[in-house]
Design a protein around this motif. Structure first.
Motif, PDB file in Angstrom:
ATOM      1  N   ASN A  36       0.855  -1.182   0.000  1.00 28.34           N
ATOM      2  CA  ASN A  36       0.000   0.000   0.000  1.00 28.34           C
ATOM      3  C   ASN A  36       0.890   1.231   0.000  1.00 28.34           C
ATOM      4  O   ASN A  36       1.460   1.586   1.023  1.00 28.34           O
ATOM      5  N   ARG A  37       1.016   1.889  -1.134  1.00 27.81           N
ATOM      6  CA  ARG A  37       2.021   2.937  -1.254  1.00 27.81           C
ATOM      7  C   ARG A  37       1.737   4.149  -0.382  1.00 27.81           C
ATOM      8  O   ARG A  37       2.635   4.894  -0.045  1.00 27.81           O
ATOM      9  N   ASN A  38       0.460   4.367  -0.002  1.00 26.19           N
ATOM     10  CA  ASN A  38       0.157   5.559   0.782  1.00 26.19           C
ATOM     11  C   ASN A  38       0.756   5.525   2.183  1.00 26.19           C
ATOM     12  O   ASN A  38       0.885   6.555   2.822  1.00 26.19           O
ATOM     13  N   GLY A  44       3.685   7.749  -4.438  1.00 25.49           N
ATOM     14  CA  GLY A  44       3.518   8.023  -5.854  1.00 25.49           C
ATOM     15  C   GLY A  44       4.374   9.177  -6.346  1.00 25.49           C
ATOM     16  O   GLY A  44       4.796  10.033  -5.570  1.00 25.49           O
ATOM     17  N   ASP A  68      -9.745  12.532   0.916  1.00 24.24           N
ATOM     18  CA  ASP A  68      -9.079  11.470   0.133  1.00 24.24           C
ATOM     19  C   ASP A  68      -7.571  11.653   0.027  1.00 24.24           C
ATOM     20  O   ASP A  68      -6.987  11.462  -1.042  1.00 24.24           O
ATOM     21  N   PHE A  96      -9.143   6.473   1.242  1.00 29.00           N
ATOM     22  CA  PHE A  96      -7.737   6.234   0.905  1.00 29.00           C
ATOM     23  C   PHE A  96      -7.382   4.816   1.342  1.00 29.00           C
ATOM     24  O   PHE A  96      -7.986   4.271   2.266  1.00 29.00           O
ATOM     25  N   ASP A 185       0.100  12.473   0.139  1.00 33.65           N
ATOM     26  CA  ASP A 185      -0.056  11.477  -0.917  1.00 33.65           C
ATOM     27  C   ASP A 185      -1.531  11.124  -1.070  1.00 33.65           C
ATOM     28  O   ASP A 185      -2.323  11.283  -0.137  1.00 33.65           O
ATOM     29  N   SER A 186      -1.897  10.654  -2.244  1.00 32.67           N
ATOM     30  CA  SER A 186      -3.272  10.250  -2.514  1.00 32.67           C
ATOM     31  C   SER A 186      -3.316   9.522  -3.846  1.00 32.67           C
ATOM     32  O   SER A 186      -2.393   9.639  -4.667  1.00 32.67           O
ATOM     33  N   ASP A 187      -4.388   8.767  -4.080  1.00 26.65           N
ATOM     34  CA  ASP A 187      -4.597   8.174  -5.400  1.00 26.65           C
ATOM     35  C   ASP A 187      -5.161   9.211  -6.366  1.00 26.65           C
ATOM     36  O   ASP A 187      -5.272   8.960  -7.566  1.00 26.65           O
ATOM     37  N   SER A 188      -5.519  10.380  -5.831  1.00 28.91           N
ATOM     38  CA  SER A 188      -6.082  11.458  -6.640  1.00 28.91           C
ATOM     39  C   SER A 188      -5.110  12.637  -6.666  1.00 28.91           C
ATOM     40  O   SER A 188      -4.798  13.216  -5.619  1.00 28.91           O
TER      41      SER A 188
END
Length: 349
Positions: A36-38, A44, A68, A96, A185-188
């Protein structure tokens, strides 16, 4: 009794050593995809990093920075007098990814903001780092006891297993300022940009210093020596295979000349060399995998950075085999050129 070609034997040894690097590299790529990169060391490429310098009393308020996203204080870059590379102060809000949990739970948003010191620890954090009081486990950091609410990780091989997450409210409850280094950090990407701009506005309105920092994502957190040593060693090994392969072709040049004389085509000769190199490479890979498994029973290797974070899985073996075949084919180009240049009549005299 078949005579051993010493040059072929050396090539096999070189492939065996090179296979160690191949397996380690492939393994880290695999871990990079599954972690889980977060929350671990794999963030990222769009992550935002910044440094805050407070002159007066001031604390960040990330709950006002949007949704998020994950934000954490990188303590080992904030306090150079404390060796805390694996301890982070974390706050997250919205949707997240949370770390893989083995026992217990990860923080809820209320627990992240709570002033009660709470923590989530990796499954392989040393037993000496925790103590049990009235049936509850505690992790002590900078003189403060944090109650353990969960264990994260896979029970080995990921950064999460040796990491400790402290809740934001518990860590900053007794502090007056928040000078230090932070990462968002986030996926967004839009969530990252929004949180970053609001953090910047929050800091500058307080009269504190805000310094954006360049963030570079990496595959692994190897130390500087490893980052320098391993690529150089791999290049040296591959170059040695190229050089030795020239002597290898020279040692079998008579047999090649005979094969040319009896009408065996050049493509077939080339194919034979490629197959031999693949055989050497696969033999080296099998021996390397076997050695790594055997070494895992050695405490010194198993507790080292390479040994601890390298795990042999079916996926690792498949990918390593593919990389090994590609390497063997590429490195066979030099001996193929050497075969092409052999003067048949001269060798048969």
């Amino acid at each position: 009794m078949k005579k051993i070609n010493i040059n072929g034997f050396i090539i096999g040894i070189a492939f065996f050593l090179a296979s160690f690097f191949v397996v380690i590299f492939v393994n880290q790529l695999d871990m990079n995809q599954t972690n889980n990169r977060n929350f671990d060391m794999f963030n990222g490429p769009e992550s935002k990093k910044f440094k805050v310098t407070c002159t007066d009393t001031f604390l960040l308020s990330p709950w006002d920075y949007g949704n998020d996203f994950v934000m954490y204080n990188i303590i080992h870059e904030s306090n150079y007098t404390y060796d805390s590379d694996w301890v982070r102060v974390v706050y997250g809000k919205g949707e997240f990814p949370t770390p893989q949990m083995r026992t217990g739970q990860f923080f809820t948003e209320d627990q992240m903001r709570s002033s009660e010191p709470l923590c989530v620890i990796g499954t392989n954090v040393s037993e000496r780092s925790t103590e049990t009081i009235d049936g509850e486990d505690y992790f002590t950091f900078e003189g403060v006891r944090y109650r353990v609410i969960g264990h994260m990780g896979t029970n080995k091989t990921t950064d999460l297993d040796v990491m400790v997450m402290l809740n934001w409210g518990g860590y900053f409850a007794s502090k007056k300022v928040c000078s230090g280094t932070y990462l968002i950090d986030s996926d967004s990407n839009s969530a990252i940009e929004s949180a970053f701009s609001k953090a910047k506005e929050d800091v500058e309105e307080s009269g504190s210093g805000f310094l954006p920092l360049v963030y570079k994502s990496t595959i692994r957190s190897f130390d500087d020596y490893s980052k320098m040593f391993y690529p150089i060693a791999m290049v040296v090994l591959l170059l040695s295979i190229v050089v030795i392969s020239i002597f290898y072709v020279d040692s079998i040049s008579y047999q090649i000349a005979v094969k040319k004389l009896v009408g065996i085509s050049m493509p077939i000769l080339f194919f034979e060399i490629v197959l031999k190199f693949i055989k050497y490479a696969f033999t080296g890979l099998v021996l390397a995998l076997g050695s790594m498994i055997a070494l895992s029973f050695n405490e010194a290797y198993a507790s080292s950075e390479i040994g601890y974070f390298t795990v042999i899985t079916p996926l690792t073996v498949v990918f390593a085999a593919i990389v090994t075949v590609v390497l063997a084919v590429v490195l066979s180009i030099v001996p193929i050129i050497a075969i092409y240049k052999i003067d048949t009549s001269e060798k048969l005299k």
